[in-house]
Design a protein around this motif. Structure first.
Motif, PDB file in Angstrom:
ATOM      1  N   PHE A   1      -2.767   3.577   8.738  1.00  0.00           N
ATOM      2  CA  PHE A   1      -3.372   2.388   8.139  1.00  0.00           C
ATOM      3  C   PHE A   1      -3.524   1.275   9.185  1.00  0.00           C
ATOM      4  N   ILE A   2      -2.559   1.170  10.088  1.00  0.00           N
ATOM      5  CA  ILE A   2      -2.634   0.147  11.131  1.00  0.00           C
ATOM      6  C   ILE A   2      -3.843   0.379  12.039  1.00  0.00           C
ATOM      7  N   GLU A   3      -4.064   1.631  12.355  1.00  0.00           N
ATOM      8  CA  GLU A   3      -5.242   1.967  13.188  1.00  0.00           C
ATOM      9  C   GLU A   3      -6.541   1.555  12.497  1.00  0.00           C
ATOM     10  N   MET A   4      -6.617   1.900  11.199  1.00  0.00           N
ATOM     11  CA  MET A   4      -7.817   1.545  10.423  1.00  0.00           C
ATOM     12  C   MET A   4      -7.987   0.027  10.373  1.00  0.00           C
ATOM     13  N   LEU A   5      -6.874  -0.660  10.206  1.00  0.00           N
ATOM     14  CA  LEU A   5      -6.885  -2.128  10.071  1.00  0.00           C
ATOM     15  C   LEU A   5      -7.387  -2.790  11.359  1.00  0.00           C
ATOM     16  N   LYS A   6      -6.850  -2.351  12.489  1.00  0.00           N
ATOM     17  CA  LYS A   6      -7.200  -2.961  13.783  1.00  0.00           C
ATOM     18  C   LYS A   6      -8.716  -2.885  14.000  1.00  0.00           C
ATOM     19  N   ALA A   7      -9.256  -1.706  13.758  1.00  0.00           N
ATOM     20  CA  ALA A   7     -10.693  -1.516  14.013  1.00  0.00           C
ATOM     21  C   ALA A   7     -11.517  -2.480  13.174  1.00  0.00           C
ATOM     22  N   ARG A   8     -11.151  -2.663  11.921  1.00  0.00           N
ATOM     23  CA  ARG A   8     -11.952  -3.525  11.045  1.00  0.00           C
ATOM     24  C   ARG A   8     -11.726  -5.011  11.354  1.00  0.00           C
TER      25      ARG A   8
ATOM     26  N   TRP B   1     -10.099  -8.897   2.970  1.00  0.00           N
ATOM     27  CA  TRP B   1     -10.567 -10.030   2.160  1.00  0.00           C
ATOM     28  C   TRP B   1      -9.396 -10.950   1.832  1.00  0.00           C
ATOM     29  N   GLY B   2      -8.266 -10.359   1.455  1.00  0.00           N
ATOM     30  CA  GLY B   2      -7.102 -11.164   1.060  1.00  0.00           C
ATOM     31  C   GLY B   2      -6.510 -11.955   2.216  1.00  0.00           C
ATOM     32  N   ALA B   3      -6.513 -11.365   3.402  1.00  0.00           N
ATOM     33  CA  ALA B   3      -5.844 -12.030   4.530  1.00  0.00           C
ATOM     34  C   ALA B   3      -6.761 -12.984   5.290  1.00  0.00           C
ATOM     35  N   PHE B   4      -8.042 -12.628   5.385  1.00  0.00           N
ATOM     36  CA  PHE B   4      -8.908 -13.413   6.269  1.00  0.00           C
ATOM     37  C   PHE B   4     -10.016 -14.174   5.534  1.00  0.00           C
ATOM     38  N   GLY B   5     -10.203 -13.910   4.231  1.00  0.00           N
ATOM     39  CA  GLY B   5     -11.084 -14.758   3.437  1.00  0.00           C
ATOM     40  C   GLY B   5     -10.542 -16.174   3.485  1.00  0.00           C
ATOM     41  N   THR B   6     -11.441 -17.166   3.485  1.00  0.00           N
ATOM     42  CA  THR B   6     -11.037 -18.582   3.590  1.00  0.00           C
ATOM     43  C   THR B   6     -10.151 -18.815   4.827  1.00  0.00           C
TER      44      THR B   6
ATOM     45  N   VAL C   1       0.872  -1.183   0.000  1.00  0.00           N
ATOM     46  CA  VAL C   1       0.000   0.000   0.000  1.00  0.00           C
ATOM     47  C   VAL C   1       0.907   1.231   0.000  1.00  0.00           C
ATOM     48  N   LEU C   2       0.842   1.974  -1.105  1.00  0.00           N
ATOM     49  CA  LEU C   2       1.666   3.179  -1.196  1.00  0.00           C
ATOM     50  C   LEU C   2       0.906   4.382  -0.613  1.00  0.00           C
ATOM     51  N   ALA C   3       1.648   5.420  -0.295  1.00  0.00           N
ATOM     52  CA  ALA C   3       1.064   6.570   0.419  1.00  0.00           C
ATOM     53  C   ALA C   3      -0.042   7.259  -0.379  1.00  0.00           C
ATOM     54  N   ASP C   4       0.008   7.149  -1.716  1.00  0.00           N
ATOM     55  CA  ASP C   4      -0.996   7.848  -2.532  1.00  0.00           C
ATOM     56  C   ASP C   4      -2.257   7.012  -2.756  1.00  0.00           C
ATOM     57  N   ALA C   5      -2.311   5.805  -2.187  1.00  0.00           N
ATOM     58  CA  ALA C   5      -3.406   4.882  -2.498  1.00  0.00           C
ATOM     59  C   ALA C   5      -4.731   5.333  -1.894  1.00  0.00           C
ATOM     60  N   ASN C   6      -5.815   4.790  -2.437  1.00  0.00           N
ATOM     61  CA  ASN C   6      -7.130   4.933  -1.810  1.00  0.00           C
ATOM     62  C   ASN C   6      -7.126   3.973  -0.603  1.00  0.00           C
ATOM     63  N   LEU C   7      -6.999   4.519   0.589  1.00  0.00           N
ATOM     64  CA  LEU C   7      -6.760   3.666   1.770  1.00  0.00           C
ATOM     65  C   LEU C   7      -7.977   2.817   2.126  1.00  0.00           C
ATOM     66  N   ASP C   8      -9.173   3.333   1.902  1.00  0.00           N
ATOM     67  CA  ASP C   8     -10.370   2.532   2.206  1.00  0.00           C
ATOM     68  C   ASP C   8     -10.425   1.298   1.302  1.00  0.00           C
ATOM     69  N   LEU C   9     -10.091   1.516   0.046  1.00  0.00           N
ATOM     70  CA  LEU C   9     -10.087   0.406  -0.906  1.00  0.00           C
ATOM     71  C   LEU C   9      -9.004  -0.616  -0.523  1.00  0.00           C
ATOM     72  N   ALA C  10      -7.846  -0.107  -0.158  1.00  0.00           N
ATOM     73  CA  ALA C  10      -6.737  -0.989   0.232  1.00  0.00           C
ATOM     74  C   ALA C  10      -7.089  -1.784   1.490  1.00  0.00           C
ATOM     75  N   LEU C  11      -7.855  -1.162   2.367  1.00  0.00           N
ATOM     76  CA  LEU C  11      -8.263  -1.837   3.601  1.00  0.00           C
ATOM     77  C   LEU C  11      -9.246  -2.961   3.293  1.00  0.00           C
ATOM     78  N   ASP C  12     -10.242  -2.674   2.463  1.00  0.00           N
ATOM     79  CA  ASP C  12     -11.173  -3.735   2.052  1.00  0.00           C
ATOM     80  C   ASP C  12     -10.392  -4.891   1.424  1.00  0.00           C
TER      81      ASP C  12
END
Ligand code: NAP
Length: 496
Positions: free
Chosen positions: A299-306, A273-278, A258-269
Motif C-alpha cells: 500500500f505504501i508503494e501505491m501511495l507514494k506513486a499517487r 482525498w482525505g489527507a490532501f484535499g483542502t 485499511v485492512l488486508a481484505d479491503a479494496n486497495l484502489d478504493l482505499a487509496l483514492d
C-alpha cells in the motif's frame, strides 16, 4: 480590492477604532483581496445593542415566515455560487472544486433551514393523569456570538447562522481574520433575502480582541465556536464562569484504517482525498493512515506513486489538486512538524519541503508529505498538524488497528476500509469518534446529519441537521391540565 465595513443594524459602519487589516491571497501574496476594519469593544457593543433591539420582534415572527427568508437566501446563493467560490479560493487558497462544494454546503444548510421552519418538532407525550396533556417546545435564547475558523469560510458560518436565526435568536458573527470576505458576502445575501435589520451583524477583527470581548459580555447568551482545541478550552472556561451556553467544535487527528481484505484502489483514492484535499486543512482531514501488516509495504508503494502525481498550484486552475496553506504561520507549523517527525525517527517517504516552482514561489505551498514507520505515540501521530502531512502506522491486526485509531485525545472522524461486514460493524461500534465512515474517507459530511466529535474535539454538541437547532434553543416543558381539579403528579394516581 474592496474596502469592507462592519455591518450593524442593517447598515455599513466604520469601526470606531480607525484601524484596518488586509486580506491577501495565499496563492499569490501580492494580491490584496480586501481591507477590513480591525474592530474594538465599542463596535461590538453597538452590534450587541442592535441585536438586542431586533430580538423581540424577530422572535415573534412565525417560524414558517422566517423560513421564507432562508429559502430566498438559498435562491440568491444559487445565483451567486460561481462568483462566491472564486472569491473563496482567492482568499483561502483551496481549489475551486472544493470552494464550490463549500458554498453548496451553505446553500444546502439554507434549504434545510427553510424546511425546518415548518417541521420544528417538539415532543407530545401522554400524561400519567387524566385530562392533562404534556408537550415540549423549543424557544430561542437571545443574542448569540458566532466565532468561525478560516477553513470553511461559508459552510461553517452557514452551519451557525441559519439554525441560530431561524430559531428566533439574533446574532453577531466574527469571522476568522484569514477569510473575512466570504462571511461578509454571506451576511449581505441574508439582507438581500429580506432579513430585518439588526438580526444578524458582522464585526471584523482579531479573536484576541473581539472574540474575547464576546465571551464575557453579559448581553450575549451563548457562544457558538468552531476552531482549535486550545482556544475552545479557553472559551469553555470563560463561558463556564457565567454559565453562558457554548458549543465547541474543535480539532481532530483523524485516522483511516485499511485492512488486508479491503479494496486497495478504493482505499487509496480515499486517503489521497482525505489527507490532501483542502491541503490537509480540514478538521476531519486524514492525518493518520493505519495499515494492516500483510498489505503495509504494497500500500505504501501505491501511495507514494499517487502522492507524487498530485498537482500543486493556484486553486483557480481547474487542473490543480492541492492549493497553498492559508498563511505563512500555517506553513511554518507544517515545516516544524516535519522536523519533529524526522527527529522522532519516522521515515520521510515523500515531500517534506515547501513547493516554490514557477508562480507558486509567491504562495504558501508545501509538498504533500508522507511519513512511514510512524509509532502511535509520536507527536506527528498525536498532534493536529492541519496541513498536508500524513503519518502512516503499521497495525498487526484489526484489534490493534482500532486501538491505534482510538489512541489520541481527539475524536472527530474515522474511517475503515474492509470488505468484512462484521469488522466494519465492530469498528463503527468501537470507534471513539463522532463520525465514522465505512469504505469512505474521513471527510465528506452532509449538512443534514449531526456533525461533531468526542473527547477533545468538543463539548458534546452536534452541528448540522436537527441537532444544530438543539444548540440554539432552550427546551420548555408545558403541562396543560383541563380536569378542573387539583391533580398531584406521583401522589394522585389514576383509578378506573
Ligand atoms: P482558531 O485559531 O482557534 O480560530 C478560530 C476562531 O476563533 C477565529 O475566528 C479566531 O479569530 C477566533 N479566536 C482566536 N482567539 C480567540 C479568543 N481568545 N477568543 C475568542 N475567539 C478567538 O482556529 P483556526 O486556525 O481558525 O481553525 C483551525 C482549527 O479549527 C483547527 O483546529 C480545526 O480542526 C478546527 N476546526 C474544527 C471544526 C469542527 O467542526 N470540529 C471545523 C473546522 C475547523 P482570528 O482569526 O482573528 O484569530
Amino acid at each position: 480590492m474592496k474596502e469592507y465595513k462592519n455591518f450593524i443594524n442593517g447598515k455599513f459602519v466604520d469601526s470606531k477604532s480607525g484601524r484596518t487589516f488586509e486580506n491577501r491571497n495565499p496563492a499569490n501574496w501580492d494580491e490584496v483581496i480586501g481591507i477590513f476594519p480591525k474592530s474594538n469593544a465599542e463596535d461590538l457593543n453597538m452590534a450587541i445593542e442592535a441585536a438586542k433591539k431586533a430580538y423581540p420582534r424577530w422572535r415573534a415572527i412565525p417560524l414558517p415566515k422566517k423560513a421564507e427568508i432562508m429559502r430566498r437566501a438559498a435562491e440568491i446563493m444559487i445565483s451567486k455560487k460561481e462568483e462566491a467560490a472564486r472569491l473563496m479560493t482567492r482568499e483561502m487558497g483551496k481549489v475551486i472544486k472544493e470552494t464550490r462544494g463549500d458554498y453548496q454546503e451553505g446553500i444546502d444548510t439554507a434549504l434545510y433551514a427553510a424546511g425546518q421552519g415548518r417541521r420544528y418538532f417538539g415532543y407530545s407525550v401522554p400524561s400519567e393523569l387524566p385530562n392533562k396533556i404534556c408537550f415540549t417546545r423549543r424557544d430561542p435564547l437571545g443574542v448569540w456570538g458566532l466565532i468561525t475558523p478560516w477553513n470553511f469560510p461559508v459552510a461553517i458560518p452557514s452551519w451557525k447562522i441559519f439554525p441560530c436565526i431561524l430559531s428566533g435568536n439574533t446574532a453577531i458573527i466574527k469571522p476568522a481574520t484569514d477569510t473575512p470576505a466570504s462571511a461578509g458576502e454571506l451576511v449581505q445575501v441574508l439582507y438581500e433575502a429580506g432579513l430585518p435589520e439588526g438580526v444578524l451583524n458582522i464585526i471584523y477583527g482579531g479573536g484576541g480582541e473581539i472574540g474575547e470581548a464576546m465571551l464575557s459580555h453579559p448581553d450575549i447568551v451563548g457562544i457558538s465556536f468552531t476552531g482549535s482545541s486550545d482556544i475552545g478550552m479557553r472559551i469553555g472556561e470563560v463561558c463556564g464562569k457565567t454559565l453562558k451556553r457554548c458549543s465547541l467544535e474543535l480539532g481532530g487527528k483523524n485516522g483511516q484504517v485499511v485492512l488486508a481484505d479491503a479494496n486497495l484502489d478504493l482505499a487509496l483514492d480515499g486517503v489521497l482525498w482525505g489527507a490532501f484535499g483542502t491541503t490537509g486543512q480540514r478538521c476531519t482531514a486524514t492525518s493518520r493512515l493505519i495499515i494492516e501488516e500483510p498489505i503495509y509495504n504494497k500500500f505504501i508503494e501505491m501511495l507514494k506513486a499517487r502522492v507524487e502525481k498530485l498537482k500543486l498550484g493556484n486553486g483557480l486552475d481547474e487542473t490543480v489538486d492541492v492549493g497553498p496553506l492559508v498563511n505563512k504561520g500555517q506553513r511554518d507549523t507544517v515545516a516544524m512538524y516535519v522536523d519533529i517527525g524526522k527527529k522522532e525517527g519516522a521515515k520521510l517517504l515523500t515531500g517534506g519541503e515547501p513547493y516554490t516552482e514557477g508562480e507558486c514561489a509567491k504562495g504558501w505551498f508545501y509538498k504533500p508529505t508522507v511519513f512511514i514507520d510512524v509509532l502511535p505515540t509520536m507527536r506527528i501521530a498525536q498532534e493536529e498538524i492541519f496541513g498536508p502531512v500524513l503519518s502512516v502506522i503499521k497495525a498487526k491486526n484489526f484489534e490493534e488497528a482500532i486501538k491505534i485509531l482510538n489512541g489520541t485525545t481527539y475524536g472527530l472522524s474515522s474511517s475503515i476500509y474492509t470488505n468484512d461486514l462484521n469488522k466494519a460493524q465492530k469498528a463503527a461500534e468501537l470507534a471513539e469518534t463522532g463520525i465514522v465512515y465505512i469504505n469512505a474517507p474521513t471527510i465528506g459530511a452532509e449538512c443534514h446529519l449531526p456533525f461533531g466529535g468526542m473527547k477533545n474535539t468538543g463539548n458534546g454538541h452536534r452541528e448540522g441537521g436537527w441537532t444544530a437547532y438543539e444548540i440554539f434553543t432552550e427546551v420548555k416543558t408545558v403541562y396543560i391540565d383541563y380536569s378542573g381539579t387539583l391533580q398531584k403528579a406521583q401522589i394522585d394516581t389514576w383509578q378506573e
